[in-house]
Each structure stands twice: as C-alpha cells, then as structure tokens.
Design a protein around this motif. Structure first.
Motif, PDB file in Angstrom:
ATOM      1  N   ILE A   1       0.965  -1.243   0.011  1.00  0.00           N
ATOM      2  CA  ILE A   1      -0.057  -0.076  -0.052  1.00  0.00           C
ATOM      3  C   ILE A   1       0.871   1.201  -0.027  1.00  0.00           C
ATOM      4  CG2 ILE A   1      -2.011   1.176   1.084  1.00  0.00           C
ATOM      5  CD1 ILE A   1      -2.389  -1.416   2.728  1.00  0.00           C
TER       6      ILE A   1
ATOM      7  N   LYS B   1      -2.852   5.590  -3.855  1.00  0.00           N
ATOM      8  CA  LYS B   1      -4.140   6.476  -3.734  1.00  0.00           C
ATOM      9  C   LYS B   1      -4.401   7.543  -4.681  1.00  0.00           C
ATOM     10  CE  LYS B   1      -6.008   9.580  -0.210  1.00  0.00           C
ATOM     11  NZ  LYS B   1      -6.121   9.860   1.196  1.00  0.00           N
TER      12      LYS B   1
ATOM     13  N   VAL C   1       5.303  15.816  -2.203  1.00  0.00           N
ATOM     14  CA  VAL C   1       5.417  15.441  -0.835  1.00  0.00           C
ATOM     15  C   VAL C   1       6.743  16.044  -0.311  1.00  0.00           C
ATOM     16  CG1 VAL C   1       6.645  13.240  -1.241  1.00  0.00           C
ATOM     17  CG2 VAL C   1       5.477  13.523   0.987  1.00  0.00           C
ATOM     18  N   ILE C   2       6.866  16.404   0.936  1.00  0.00           N
ATOM     19  CA  ILE C   2       8.070  17.090   1.403  1.00  0.00           C
ATOM     20  C   ILE C   2       8.903  15.884   1.873  1.00  0.00           C
ATOM     21  CG2 ILE C   2       7.085  17.264   3.739  1.00  0.00           C
ATOM     22  CD1 ILE C   2       9.091  19.875   1.748  1.00  0.00           C
TER      23      ILE C   2
ATOM     24  N   THR D   1      -5.900   4.468  -6.734  1.00  0.00           N
ATOM     25  CA  THR D   1      -6.679   3.170  -6.394  1.00  0.00           C
ATOM     26  C   THR D   1      -6.477   3.409  -4.612  1.00  0.00           C
ATOM     27  OG1 THR D   1      -5.876   2.154  -8.233  1.00  0.00           O
ATOM     28  CG2 THR D   1      -6.372   0.660  -6.395  1.00  0.00           C
TER      29      THR D   1
ATOM     30  N   VAL E   1      -7.225   2.250  -0.634  1.00  0.00           N
ATOM     31  CA  VAL E   1      -7.361   1.139   0.086  1.00  0.00           C
ATOM     32  C   VAL E   1      -8.499   1.775   1.257  1.00  0.00           C
ATOM     33  CG1 VAL E   1      -6.673  -0.195   2.291  1.00  0.00           C
ATOM     34  CG2 VAL E   1      -5.238  -0.162  -0.061  1.00  0.00           C
TER      35      VAL E   1
ATOM     36  N   ALA F   1       2.877   0.476   3.389  1.00  0.00           N
ATOM     37  CA  ALA F   1       3.926   1.721   3.110  1.00  0.00           C
ATOM     38  C   ALA F   1       2.945   3.157   2.946  1.00  0.00           C
ATOM     39  CB  ALA F   1       5.035   1.294   2.197  1.00  0.00           C
TER      40      ALA F   1
ATOM     41  N   GLY G   1       2.859   5.971   4.297  1.00  0.00           N
ATOM     42  CA  GLY G   1       2.959   7.094   4.827  1.00  0.00           C
ATOM     43  C   GLY G   1       1.970   7.696   5.803  1.00  0.00           C
TER      44      GLY G   1
ATOM     45  N   GLY H   1      -0.947   8.520   5.283  1.00  0.00           N
ATOM     46  CA  GLY H   1      -2.310   7.907   5.045  1.00  0.00           C
ATOM     47  C   GLY H   1      -2.637   6.968   6.061  1.00  0.00           C
TER      48      GLY H   1
ATOM     49  N   VAL I   1      -2.810   3.717   6.791  1.00  0.00           N
ATOM     50  CA  VAL I   1      -3.912   2.943   6.410  1.00  0.00           C
ATOM     51  C   VAL I   1      -4.183   1.868   7.600  1.00  0.00           C
ATOM     52  CG1 VAL I   1      -4.849   0.986   4.869  1.00  0.00           C
ATOM     53  CG2 VAL I   1      -3.869   3.156   4.050  1.00  0.00           C
TER      54      VAL I   1
ATOM     55  N   THR J   1       5.928  23.943  10.302  1.00  0.00           N
ATOM     56  CA  THR J   1       6.651  24.367   9.030  1.00  0.00           C
ATOM     57  C   THR J   1       6.176  25.189   8.296  1.00  0.00           C
ATOM     58  OG1 THR J   1       8.296  23.894   7.297  1.00  0.00           O
ATOM     59  CG2 THR J   1       6.498  22.207   7.639  1.00  0.00           C
TER      60      THR J   1
ATOM     61  N   GLY K   1       8.284   2.552   6.920  1.00  0.00           N
ATOM     62  CA  GLY K   1       8.372   3.893   6.607  1.00  0.00           C
ATOM     63  C   GLY K   1       7.631   4.761   7.733  1.00  0.00           C
ATOM     64  N   ASN K   2       6.921   5.900   7.051  1.00  0.00           N
ATOM     65  CA  ASN K   2       6.492   6.621   7.920  1.00  0.00           C
ATOM     66  C   ASN K   2       5.020   6.400   8.825  1.00  0.00           C
ATOM     67  OD1 ASN K   2       7.770   9.017   7.610  1.00  0.00           O
ATOM     68  ND2 ASN K   2       6.029  10.575   7.257  1.00  0.00           N
TER      69      ASN K   2
ATOM     70  N   GLY L   1      13.679  11.078   7.315  1.00  0.00           N
ATOM     71  CA  GLY L   1      12.619  10.190   7.018  1.00  0.00           C
ATOM     72  C   GLY L   1      12.853   9.099   5.787  1.00  0.00           C
TER      73      GLY L   1
HETATM   74  P1  FAD Z   1       5.270   8.482   1.716  1.00  0.00           P
HETATM   75  O1  FAD Z   1       6.304   9.150   1.017  1.00  0.00           O
HETATM   76  O2  FAD Z   1       4.268   9.454   2.188  1.00  0.00           O
HETATM   77  O3  FAD Z   1       4.193   7.435   0.548  1.00  0.00           O
HETATM   78  C1  FAD Z   1       3.192   7.033   1.082  1.00  0.00           C
HETATM   79  C2  FAD Z   1       2.345   6.805  -0.147  1.00  0.00           C
HETATM   80  O4  FAD Z   1       1.024   6.191   0.069  1.00  0.00           O
HETATM   81  C3  FAD Z   1       1.516   8.281  -0.655  1.00  0.00           C
HETATM   82  O5  FAD Z   1       2.172   8.405  -2.107  1.00  0.00           O
HETATM   83  C4  FAD Z   1       0.115   8.067  -0.430  1.00  0.00           C
HETATM   84  O6  FAD Z   1      -0.635   8.819  -1.283  1.00  0.00           O
HETATM   85  C5  FAD Z   1      -0.065   6.584  -0.302  1.00  0.00           C
HETATM   86  N1  FAD Z   1      -1.321   6.460   0.258  1.00  0.00           N
HETATM   87  C6  FAD Z   1      -1.894   6.917   1.175  1.00  0.00           C
HETATM   88  N2  FAD Z   1      -3.002   6.446   1.933  1.00  0.00           N
HETATM   89  C7  FAD Z   1      -3.352   5.514   0.855  1.00  0.00           C
HETATM   90  C8  FAD Z   1      -4.125   4.472   0.575  1.00  0.00           C
HETATM   91  N3  FAD Z   1      -5.403   4.665   1.460  1.00  0.00           N
HETATM   92  N4  FAD Z   1      -4.496   3.835  -0.438  1.00  0.00           N
HETATM   93  C9  FAD Z   1      -3.411   3.650  -1.189  1.00  0.00           C
HETATM   94  N5  FAD Z   1      -2.254   4.510  -1.010  1.00  0.00           N
HETATM   95  C10 FAD Z   1      -2.300   5.522  -0.044  1.00  0.00           C
HETATM   96  N6  FAD Z   1      12.570  13.100   5.094  1.00  0.00           N
HETATM   97  C11 FAD Z   1      13.922  12.988   4.592  1.00  0.00           C
HETATM   98  O7  FAD Z   1      14.348  11.996   4.372  1.00  0.00           O
HETATM   99  N7  FAD Z   1      14.528  14.175   4.298  1.00  0.00           N
HETATM  100  C12 FAD Z   1      13.858  15.307   4.599  1.00  0.00           C
HETATM  101  O8  FAD Z   1      14.420  16.449   4.172  1.00  0.00           O
HETATM  102  C13 FAD Z   1      12.758  15.606   5.076  1.00  0.00           C
HETATM  103  N8  FAD Z   1      12.210  16.649   5.407  1.00  0.00           N
HETATM  104  C14 FAD Z   1      10.710  16.858   5.759  1.00  0.00           C
HETATM  105  C15 FAD Z   1      10.132  17.964   6.307  1.00  0.00           C
HETATM  106  C16 FAD Z   1       9.008  18.093   6.890  1.00  0.00           C
HETATM  107  C17 FAD Z   1       8.329  19.384   7.128  1.00  0.00           C
HETATM  108  C18 FAD Z   1       8.172  16.741   7.164  1.00  0.00           C
HETATM  109  C19 FAD Z   1       6.886  17.014   7.737  1.00  0.00           C
HETATM  110  C20 FAD Z   1       8.635  15.454   6.928  1.00  0.00           C
HETATM  111  C21 FAD Z   1       9.943  15.486   6.240  1.00  0.00           C
HETATM  112  N9  FAD Z   1      10.501  14.245   5.916  1.00  0.00           N
HETATM  113  C22 FAD Z   1      11.963  14.355   5.362  1.00  0.00           C
HETATM  114  C23 FAD Z   1       9.842  13.047   6.145  1.00  0.00           C
HETATM  115  C24 FAD Z   1       9.506  12.391   4.580  1.00  0.00           C
HETATM  116  O9  FAD Z   1       8.574  13.201   4.031  1.00  0.00           O
HETATM  117  C25 FAD Z   1       8.975  10.971   5.121  1.00  0.00           C
HETATM  118  O10 FAD Z   1       9.506  10.604   6.079  1.00  0.00           O
HETATM  119  C26 FAD Z   1       8.944   9.958   3.804  1.00  0.00           C
HETATM  120  O11 FAD Z   1       8.177  10.770   2.627  1.00  0.00           O
HETATM  121  C27 FAD Z   1       8.402   8.796   4.028  1.00  0.00           C
HETATM  122  O12 FAD Z   1       8.148   7.968   3.021  1.00  0.00           O
HETATM  123  P2  FAD Z   1       7.226   6.930   2.774  1.00  0.00           P
HETATM  124  O13 FAD Z   1       7.538   6.053   1.581  1.00  0.00           O
HETATM  125  O14 FAD Z   1       6.827   6.223   4.266  1.00  0.00           O
HETATM  126  O15 FAD Z   1       5.652   7.734   2.711  1.00  0.00           O
END
Ligand code: FAD
Length: 415
Positions: A11, A36, A43-44, A127, A129, A161, A163, A165, A167, A185, A292-293, A305
C-alpha cells in the motif's frame, strides 16, 4: 465484485513501498502496489542521507537515479549567526556510502514507481485502500478504482507503506501520539541565483535561527532550492498576513536567508504543515507489516525520514520473502528491534537538538575530530553501527558531552 489474487500487496508508492515491492518482486513473488493518488505528486522530504543508498541499491534503483541527474549531496552544513560547522560525509566514522542526492520528491518518487513498474510490478494509481479483513495471515483488501468502482485484492501478506495515510493503524485503531511536541513548518521552493556565493549547492544547510527554531536550505539540480522554517507553532503567529507574507518576513529576519533569498521568487505559493510526529502500537501482525512513515515519524531536523522509510522497507521485504518461503520469523526481534534502534538513535539527536545540547556540541569552538567523525556517521544515517559510541550510547552521550563543553567554556571564561 472484481477479485485479484497476489502474494504481497504493497500500500503506497512512496520510497518505502517502491523499495519493498522491488525486493519482493526480485525474489520471485507476485507483488502489486496500490497508490491513492496520481503521480507525480508533491510530498515534502527532499534531503536524503547516504545510508538510504544501500536500500535503493538492493532495490536496483541506483542506475536510473544516476541518469536522472539529481543534485549530489556530500555533506551538511550547520549555520548559527557567524558560526559554521561543515560535516563532510567522506570523513564519517562508519564505512559505507559517502554521498547521496537532494531531490524534488515528486520527480524522485515518480522515478522509483516507474522503475519498479518496469521491473514487472503493477503500480495502480488513483487506487485507494478503504478496508481490510484478515483471515489468519491471508487478507482481503477493498480498494476504490480510478473509474469510481471498487475491487478486492486477496493477498498472503500486506506491506503497509502508506506514509501519512497510515492505512492499517487507522483501520485497526493502532495510532498513538508521539512523545515529541507538535511542531509546524512554513516552506516553499525558491529561485536561488546566489547559491554559489554560499559554497553550494552540493550539501544542505541547516540554520539555527533561534534555540528551538531552525531552517532547512536544500538546493536542487534545476537551480531551485527548498527553504523551510520549523518550530513551535506560536513562533509563526507573530508574523502577520498570509503564509507567503510570513515566510518572506521570517526569511528577512535571518542574516543568512535574507542575504541569499530576500529577492528570490517563490516557485510555488508557500505552504504549511503541522503536527507530523505520530507513532503506532505495533509494527506488525498476522499477515502484515508497517514500513516507513507509518511506523513512526519524528522530525525533519536530521533528514531521517526517507532513510528510515527505505531501510524499513528493505528489511521488511527481506523478512516477508523468508516467511513466504516457509521460515518462522520473529517479527519483534528481527524487525521491530532493529527498526527501533535506528528510530531511537535519531530520537535522541532530535531531542538534543531542541534542548540545545546538540547545538552546543555542533557549534563548540574546540571540536575533537574523532567525535566529529562519529557524529557525522549519524548525520549520514548510519544509526545501526553500534561500534560508534555516538550510536551505542545515543541516549546519554550527547548530554554528557554538552556538559563537558559547557564546563570548559566556563573555565576559559574564568567563571
Ligand atoms: P510517503 O512518501 O508519504 O508515501 C506514502 C504513499 O502512500 C503516498 O504516495 C500516499 O498517497 C499513499 N497512500 C496513502 N494512503 C493510501 C491509501 N489509503 N491507499 C493507497 N495509497 C495510499 N525526510 C527526509 O528524508 N528528508 C527530509 O529532508 C525531510 N524533510 C521533511 C520535512 C517535513 C516538514 C516533514 C513533515 C517531513 C520530512 N521528511 C523528510 C520526512 C518524509 O516526508 C517522509 O519520511 C517520507 O516521505 C516517508 O516515505 P514513505 O514512503 O514512508 O511515505
């Protein structure tokens, strides 16, 4: 209802999901990603750490990333007024990658999703969940499809995964508040014609603006630079007007950012985010793992992150493959404990940054080069190297060292 059957459902197509899916696919399992939203999406989280290159490498993403020409990153510079401390990753204590990239995440995440699709993993965008039921380790996931319909995906294992979201924690009420206070921020991307006057763009700059207010400056290869101020939400209330007015005023109130960005145009209207620190009761269960997040996000100060997201996606994927091959996995010992080792190391550094002790260390006048090498390893994301005393004793070493530095400064001042 339409039904599909896979070995593993991932996910989310962020870095954590793409890394996990690629590794599971390489092991020969039938894996699919549901995402989704439509990519590219903003994304930041734009500054990577060298440690994440290990996960990107195992996933097979490095050649495509190299071709894309993202800005290479060789270190991190800390600035407080006239004081500057530069960490060069090639001087770090731990063996491993000495560099990484600074990336606009819309482009980076889209590239990873395209690569994993090219390797044979279906990635279904738009798509979402909406529900999951577990039957032992098997699961049935309901998703909405881009045409407004829905379908079921039957899987032997789910990697969540998603983030922000979150789930599985949301569906099964596993969310828990973080032990870190809520922070806010205000950020934007800027034109950055002055970057070469500041000895950049091949590293990021962290500006200690006030004891608990700091800024990131992350230059990209397209000539633009990401700038954001972070801290206590009340800090931003003292600046009147729109979000853009606030950011402009804060930029002009700091010597470094005023010199570099006061005349620079915004690439997009400045945005705000608040209250991102959250955690969950558990990182795994029968038939699922969180990566991940979704596990825990602390704070952006050390760019941890994406490194934690890719490292946990990598680790989870390896264990999922072993479990599907019939091995008994102790998820607590083999997944949660190593993941928390990294998270807790960064947590100590985040807390020490905000209580000022780490800032005293980073900006101290008489730095030991060995200590600097050991701290540099943590800043490069090598938070699993327990041979490094600044990892092994992360919960006490920073406070003790800051005390010694303070006593030394007092004795020099004759107090
Ligand atoms: P994400 O990148 O958030 O990906 C998750 C995906 O899941 C998204 O595309 C979302 O659309 C999808 N999703 C959500 N819900 C559903 C659903 N119901 N069904 C299907 N898909 C879904 N990290 C760094 O490494 N360096 C930085 O400089 C940094 N700066 C940051 C600054 C700020 C202010 C913040 C808040 C965070 C920062 N981060 C940084 C952290 C970083 O944003 C996250 O840690 C990183 O994006 C996590 O990756 P991920 O793959 O876990 O999740």
């Amino acid at each position: 209802m339409n039904i599909e059957i896979v070995d593993v459902l991932v996910i989310g197509a962020g870095p954590s999901g793409s890394v996990a899916a690629s590794i599971i696919n390489k092991a020969g399992y039938n894996v699919k990603i549901v995402e989704k939203v439509k990519f590219p999406r903003f994304v930041i989280g734009e500054s990577l750490l060298p440690r994440c290159m290990e996960a990107l490498d195992e996933a097979g993403f490095i050649p495509a990333l190299e071709r894309k020409g993202f800005q290479q990153k060789f270190g991190a510079k800390f600035v407080k007024g006239e004081q500057i401390t530069d960490f060069d990753f090639s001087n770090k204590f731990t063996e491993g990658w000495n560099w990484t990239w600074q990336v606009p995440r819309a482009d980076f995440d889209q590239l990873l999703a395209e690569e994993v699709a090219r390797m044979g993993v279906p990635v279904e965008f738009e798509t979402e969940v909406t529900g999951i039921t577990f039957h032992g380790t098997d699961s049935v996931t309901t998703v909405t499809t881009p045409d407004g319909g829905s379908k079921e995906i039957h899987a032997r294992f789910i990697v969540d995964a998603s983030g922000y979201g979150r789930v599985i924690p949301r569906l099964f009420n596993l969310d828990r508040p973080s032990n870190l206070p809520s922070r806010k921020t205000v950020f934007a991307h800027f034109e950055d014609p002055n970057r070469f006057l500041f000895d950049e763009p091949n590293r990021i700059t962290i500006i200690a603006h006030q004891p608990d207010i700091w800024a990131w400056v992350i230059p990209f290869s397209n000539g633009n630079t990401s700038v954001g101020f972070v801290g206590n939400p009340a800090f931003f209330d003292q600046f009147p007007g729109s979000t853009a007015d606030k950011l402009r005023a804060i930029i002009n109130s700091n010597g470094y950012t005023a010199q570099r960005f006061s005349d620079s145009a915004f690439i997009f209207e400045p945005r705000t985010l608040e209250g991102w620190s959250v955690t969950t009761d558990r990182f795994y269960g029968d038939g699922f793992v969180l990566t991940g997040n979704v596990t825990e996000f602390l704070d952006p100060i050390f760019s941890s992150g994406v490194t934690l997201a890719t490292a946990s996606g990598q680790k989870a994927a390896q264990l999922v493959c072993r479990q599907l091959a019939g091995e008994a996995i102790d998820w607590q010992q083999q997944y949660v404990e190593p993941t928390m080792q990294g998270v807790n190391t960064f947590r100590s550094y985040v807390m020490a940054w905000y209580d000022g002790s780490l800032q005293d260390i980073i900006f101290s006048a008489n730095q030991s080069s060995e200590i600097k090498r050991q701290i540099c390893s943590v800043l490069a994301g090598y938070v699993w190297d327990t041979a490094n005393p600044f990892v092994r004793r992360h919960d006490t070493v920073l406070t003790s060292l800051a005390k010694v530095i303070k006593l030394e400064a007092e004795s020099v001042a004759g107090l």
